[in-house]
Structure formats: structure tokens, C-alpha cells
Design an enzyme around this catalytic site. Structure first.
Site, PDB file in Angstrom:
ATOM      1  N   HIS A 101      -2.330  -1.117  -3.503  1.00 45.13           N
ATOM      2  CA  HIS A 101      -3.498  -0.066  -3.531  1.00 45.13           C
ATOM      3  C   HIS A 101      -3.092   1.236  -4.369  1.00 45.13           C
ATOM      4  CE1 HIS A 101      -4.455  -1.744   0.578  1.00 45.13           C
ATOM      5  NE2 HIS A 101      -5.046  -2.729  -0.271  1.00 45.13           N
ATOM      6  N   ASP A 114      -4.809  -4.269   5.517  1.00 45.21           N
ATOM      7  CA  ASP A 114      -5.187  -5.417   4.419  1.00 45.21           C
ATOM      8  C   ASP A 114      -3.981  -6.289   4.215  1.00 45.21           C
ATOM      9  OD1 ASP A 114      -6.568  -6.396   2.367  1.00 45.21           O
ATOM     10  OD2 ASP A 114      -5.964  -4.857   0.787  1.00 45.21           O
ATOM     11  N   SER A 138       0.853  -1.296   0.151  1.00 47.67           N
ATOM     12  CA  SER A 138       0.038   0.085   0.004  1.00 47.67           C
ATOM     13  C   SER A 138       0.975   1.148  -0.072  1.00 47.67           C
ATOM     14  CB  SER A 138      -0.886  -0.115   1.229  1.00 47.67           C
ATOM     15  OG  SER A 138      -2.059   0.922   1.166  1.00 47.67           O
TER      16      SER A 138
END
Ligand SMILES: C[S@@+](CC[C@H](N)C(=O)[O-])C[C@H]1O[C@@H](n2cnc3c(N)ncnc32)[C@H](O)[C@@H]1O
Lengths: 208, 310
Positions: free
Chosen positions: A41, A134, A14
Site C-alpha cells: 500500500h 487487507d 502495508s
């Protein structure tokens, strides 16, 4: 009959992931055979040039994942903006617009969980830098299926929250600084799989 | 020791792959149990649903349906898919609730604005040469896509000459679609999509707001016929000038994708258009030669005529 070996790699990143992926992927040799699927992401509204950027320094083919395409060795697949990337039991790729997971689409957990279901103990999962949780759940799922869990050492991560969350979720197999992940993957590719028993005994989140 | 399921993409495991496909006690030997228990349960569950209730999910993408069934399993407080299977077989109302988990209803108005712009710029001029057109929006979910099309047609002065059919197999979604009532918050977000798609008016002119809700205007709703249609088991919807089926085929395996693309081909007039989702294409399909590509990025295809024409 051949000893079982690792067959695929999944990665999630991310915040700070672009730099981390650039350096990790560029350090993999051309001879690296395991197919790699990645969720990074990105801002949903931003146009995605991720594949272009990452393919510049990477010796492997880097491409955006297409629905129902084969998950081929020697190739790096990226989840497209706005779609979850999943691995089917027949090891083809699937896209979905299911609800966001951990506020993200693409999200890391669906990739990790589906890949673990498809590959079982022959899967390697890698959680990199990020400011999100996540991937933590998915990485544990990979481990439950007997696969190998790698987490970037939070100290070496641009954003340590995601690696921290992955470590807090349960035991992992390797905690290594970014620069050592590519060599570790290279080494794992050459190894035969640890037997289920020895793995359970020796895997308590140890540094390697 | 448990051997992993081998990916078919890796040639070294090709021989094992064939064994895994046809599990036979004779062939399998000690390395037989390649499949994890849950994927066996999943196959049995889908088979049970098919035989008991007539809904065939066996050719859906397994990875995605497994995730959703797992959510349903947890919500029902059941330990595993086998328990779910037993409930499904014996309890119709339980199955009705389960069905809701099996369909992904995530949608937007003017999703992929560029696609609507292409419809506006390239398809509308062609439609304007016809007295009347029919459009089928297959897998319309809660209706946002078909209302977007209706708005576009209205702005092009063509809505009165169009009939829109919007179908789905999720009855709850169809109810919402038919009412045309959406949260106001969502509408605010769709306004940006609308303008990017080439919208020429005020988006807020197309609905009336009260409190937190927005209701689509009647003149849009009047042109749309909502109905139940299952793409897996139901037949053709004939003589269409345009079929849009977006973000539905990704939920199917290749076999089912092919079957549904055949259904669309048979439902389209010659020279008519097929519009797929941003990550769906005809590239690997046997129907590809029957179409020319109008816009490969926006996934818009034109069915070839019987006789060649420019
Ligand atoms: C992700 S939504 C797509 C909605 C809309 N077309 C869009 O692109 O925003 C997928 C829809 O396909 C529908 N669907 C799935 N399988 C179907 C089937 N066999 N027959 C009819 N509709 C189906 C689901 O109920 C759901 O409403």
C-alpha cells in the site's frame, strides 16, 4: 513425471512494509526461481519509487507490473500506484482500476484471490506488517485452494494489525519472524507439494 | 490428487500446458482435472451470455470479470456460477442488472493531470491549424473524461470548432454522462487535478452547484454527443482527429486489445492522435509500426501519414 512443486509467491504489506520488503527480498538468493507479485500500500498521490528502492539490495529483477505481461520466474513484480494487480488464469499479469478494496488500490485481496484461482495448491501467500486488514480474506482463499499461507509473526512486525487480522481470519501454515521468511521460501521452493490429505490433517496454524 | 494449473511462463510445464488447453479424455488421463470448477463455470457463463444476449465478454480479462461476477452472485444470493447461468438464460431483467456489475465505471475528471497538460501543450497547437476537429472518447463511463476535454478545448478557444463523441456500452453510465450531474464532493477533489493539468481558470466556473450536486454548464454539454457503442461488436467511428480510450483496454485480453486497436486505427485520420491510459501502450501491438510515439509516458501516439511528412 515430476512431482508437483510450488510455482509462485504473492505478498502483501502495508505500514512498515517498505523496510520489511527490503530485508525480505535482499535475503532471497539469486537462484530463487518462483515469480513473486507484491502489493505494497502506498499513498496514491505519492510518486512511486518503490521498484527502484527495492531493487537496490535485491538479487532478483524488481519491476513494476505491466498489463498482460508474463509472470516470469526470477522476477519480482510490484503493483503500480492506483491499480489493482491480478493474475490471469493463463498466468499473465492484469491491471485494473476497479473500486478500492479495503479502502485501497492496489489492494492485497484481489491479488491473492486471483493468484489462488490461477495457481491453486502451487501458490504461496505471505502477509507482512500493516495497519489494515487487507490480505486476510485473500490468504484464506489461497488456503481454500490448497496453497500455502505464511504470516509474519505479529511480534516481529512494525505494525501488527495486518498479520493479526490474517491470523484471526482462519488457520495458516506458517507464522514466522520476518528474518525467517526468506529461508522458509527457499526451503518451500525445494520441496514437493504436500498431498492434499496430509496438508488438511497437519495444518492448524502451527509455528514452524 | 488435484494437480495445479501450471503457469505457461514456466518451461518445465509446457507439455502439460498443451493438454490443459485442449482437454481430451484420451490425453488427459488421471491428472486431467487441472481447472477448478469455478473457472469452467465462468467460461460457460460467458459463453451463455454471448449466445443469449449478444454481449461478448469471452475476451475480457478473466481475473477481473470473475471478481465482479462473484459480487453479482453474492448480491443475488446464489450458490455458484451455474445458478447464475441458469438465471441469465431465462431472465432478461436479471441479465440487465448483471450487466451493471460487468462494467467498471470508476473514473475522474482530469485523471492523470500530466496527460491533459500534454494534450494542451502538444496537440492543441496542431489542432489550431484545422478548421474543425472530431474527438472520440471511447469508454467514457459517466462522462468525467469528456467534460475535462471540453473544458480544456474551451480554455484554448477551440471548443466551438470541435465535436466530441463520447461512447460507452453501459447505458446507466451514459445517462449520468448526458445529464452531467455529479456529487459536489467529487468536484472539490477534481479541482486539484484541473489545476495540475494546466487549467487556466476557476474550475467552479464550469458547473453550477445546488445543494450537494454540481451540474456541468450547458455550453460544454452542447458540444458532446453521447451514444451507445460497444467496442467489441460495433464498427468504426470515422475520421477522428483524436481518440482517447483510457483504462478500458486493461480489461481486455491481448486478442481483444488488438482487435480494438485496429478499430481505432481505422477510425483515425492520418496524422491523428491516440491517447491511452497510463498503464496501456502500443508496445506489444501489431499496430505499433503504424504510429509514432508522441509521448511515451503519457501514452500519446500519432498515426503515421500515407506519405512521410515532418
Ligand atoms: C474504468 S472505466 C474508464 C473511464 C474513463 N475512460 C477513465 O479513464 O476514467 C471503463 C469503461 O469502459 C467501458 N467499457 C468496457 N467494455 C466496453 C465495451 N465493450 N464497449 C464500450 N465500453 C466499454 C465500461 O463500461 C466503463 O465505462
Amino acid at each position: 513425471m515430476a512431482e508437483p512443486r510450488y510455482e509462485a509467491v504473492v505478498m502483501g504489506a502495508s505500514a512498515g512494509g517498505l523496510q520489511a520488503l527490503k530485508s525480505l527480498l535482499s535475503a532471497l538468493p539469486e537462484s530463487f526461481r518462483l515469480p513473486i507479485a507484491i502489493v505494497q500500500h502506498v499513498d496514491a498521490s505519492a510518486k512511486s519509487y518503490l521498484a527502484e528502492i527495492l531493487s537496490r539490495d535485491c538479487k532478483l529483477a524488481v519491476t513494476e507490473a505491466e498489463d498482460k505481461a508474463d509472470f516470469r520466474s526470477g522476477t519480482v513484480y510490484l503493483a503500480p500506484t492506483g491499480y489493482h494487480l491480478l493474475i490471469e488464469p493463463d498466468c499473465s499479469l492484469s491491471l485494473s482500476v476497479d473500486e478500492k478494496v479495503n479502502y485501497c488500490r492496489p489492494a492485497i485481496d484481489p491479488l491473492f484471490e486471483s493468484a489462488a484461482n490461477a495457481f491453486g495448491p502451487t501458490l504461496i501467500g505471505v502477509v507482512l506488517t500493516g495497519a489494515n486488514q487487507d490480505g486476510a480474506r485473500g490468504l484464506q482463499h489461497i488456503r481454500t485452494r490448497g496453497g500455502c499461507a505464511i504470516v509474519q509473526d505479529p511480534e516481529s512486525a512494525e505494525s501488527r494489525f495486518m498479520p493479526r487480522a490474517a491470523l484471526d481470519a482462519g488457520p495458516v501454515d506458517h507464522i514466522v519472524p520476518l528474518s525467517e521468511i526468506a529461508p522458509l521460501l527457499g526451503a518451500l521452493e525445494g520441496q514437493t507439494l504436500p498431498t492434499t490429505g496430509s496438508k488438511k490433517a497437519g495444518a492448524k496454524g502451527g509455528l514452524k | 490428487m488435484k494437480l495445479a494449473s501450471a503457469p505457461r511462463s514456466l518451461p518445465a510445464d509446457a507439455a502439460l500446458g498443451t493438454i490443459a488447453e485442449g482437454p481430451s479424455a484420451l490425453l488427459a488421463g488421471p491428472q486431467a482435472p487441472r481447472e477448478d470448477v469455478e473457472s469452467i463455470e465462468l467460461s460457460l457463463l460467458l459463453e451463455a451470455i454471448r449466445r443469449r444476449w449478444g454481449y461478448d465478454f469471452t475476451h475480457y480479462s478473466h481475473a477481473s470479470i470473475r471478481r465482479r461476477l462473484d459480487q453479482a452472485r453474492r448480491a443475488a444470493g446464489l450458490a455458484n456460477f451455474s445458478d447464475l447461468l441458469s438465471r441469465v438464460l431465462h431472465d432478461e431483467s436479471f441479465f440487465d442488472r448483471l450487466l451493471r456489475y460487468m462494467s467498471v465505471t470508476v473514473t475522474e475528471m482530469f485523471r492523470d493531470p500530466q496527460c491533459y497538460r500534454t494534450v494542451r501543450e502538444r496537440l492543441i497547437p496542431v489542432f489550431k491549424t484545422f478548421p474543425f476537429i472530431k474527438i472520440w472518447c471511447a469508454g467514457c463511463a459517466t462522462g468525467e473524461e469528456v467534460y475535462s476535454l471540453a473544458i480544456l478545448l474551451h480554455e484554448e478557444g477551440f471548443l466551438e470548432r470541435a465535436r466530441l463523441y463520447a461512447t460507452d456500452f453501459n447505458k446507466d453510465s451514459l445517462d449520468i454522462a448526458e445529464k452531467g450531474i455529479y456529487p459536489q464532493r467529487a468536484m472539490d477533489a477534481y479541482a486539484a487535478n484541473y489545476h495540475q493539468s494546466g487549467g487556466r481558470g476557476e474550475f467552479s466556473d464550469y458547473y453550477s452547484s445546488s445543494y450537494d450536486f454540481a451540474r456541468m454548464k450547458g455550453f460544454l454539454r452542447d458540444r458532446i454527443i453521447f451514444s451507445y457503442h460497444n467496442l467489441v461488436t460495433d464498427g468504426i467511428f470515422g475520421e477522428m482527429n483524436l481518440i482517447t480510450c483510457r483504462n478500458v483496454l486493461i480489461y481486455f485480453d491481448k486478442t481483444l486489445q488488438e482487435q480494438v486497436l485496429r478499430l481505432f486505427t481505422d477510425s483515425l485520420r492520418h496524422g491523428a492522435y491516440l491517447c491511452l491510459g497510463a498503464k496501456e501502450s502500443l508496445n506489444f501491438s501489431a499496430v505499433k509500426p503504424l504510429y509514432e510515439t508522441l509521448d511515451s509516458r503519457q501514452r500519446i501516439y500519432k498515426k503515421r501519414g500515407l506519405v512521410a511528412h515532418g
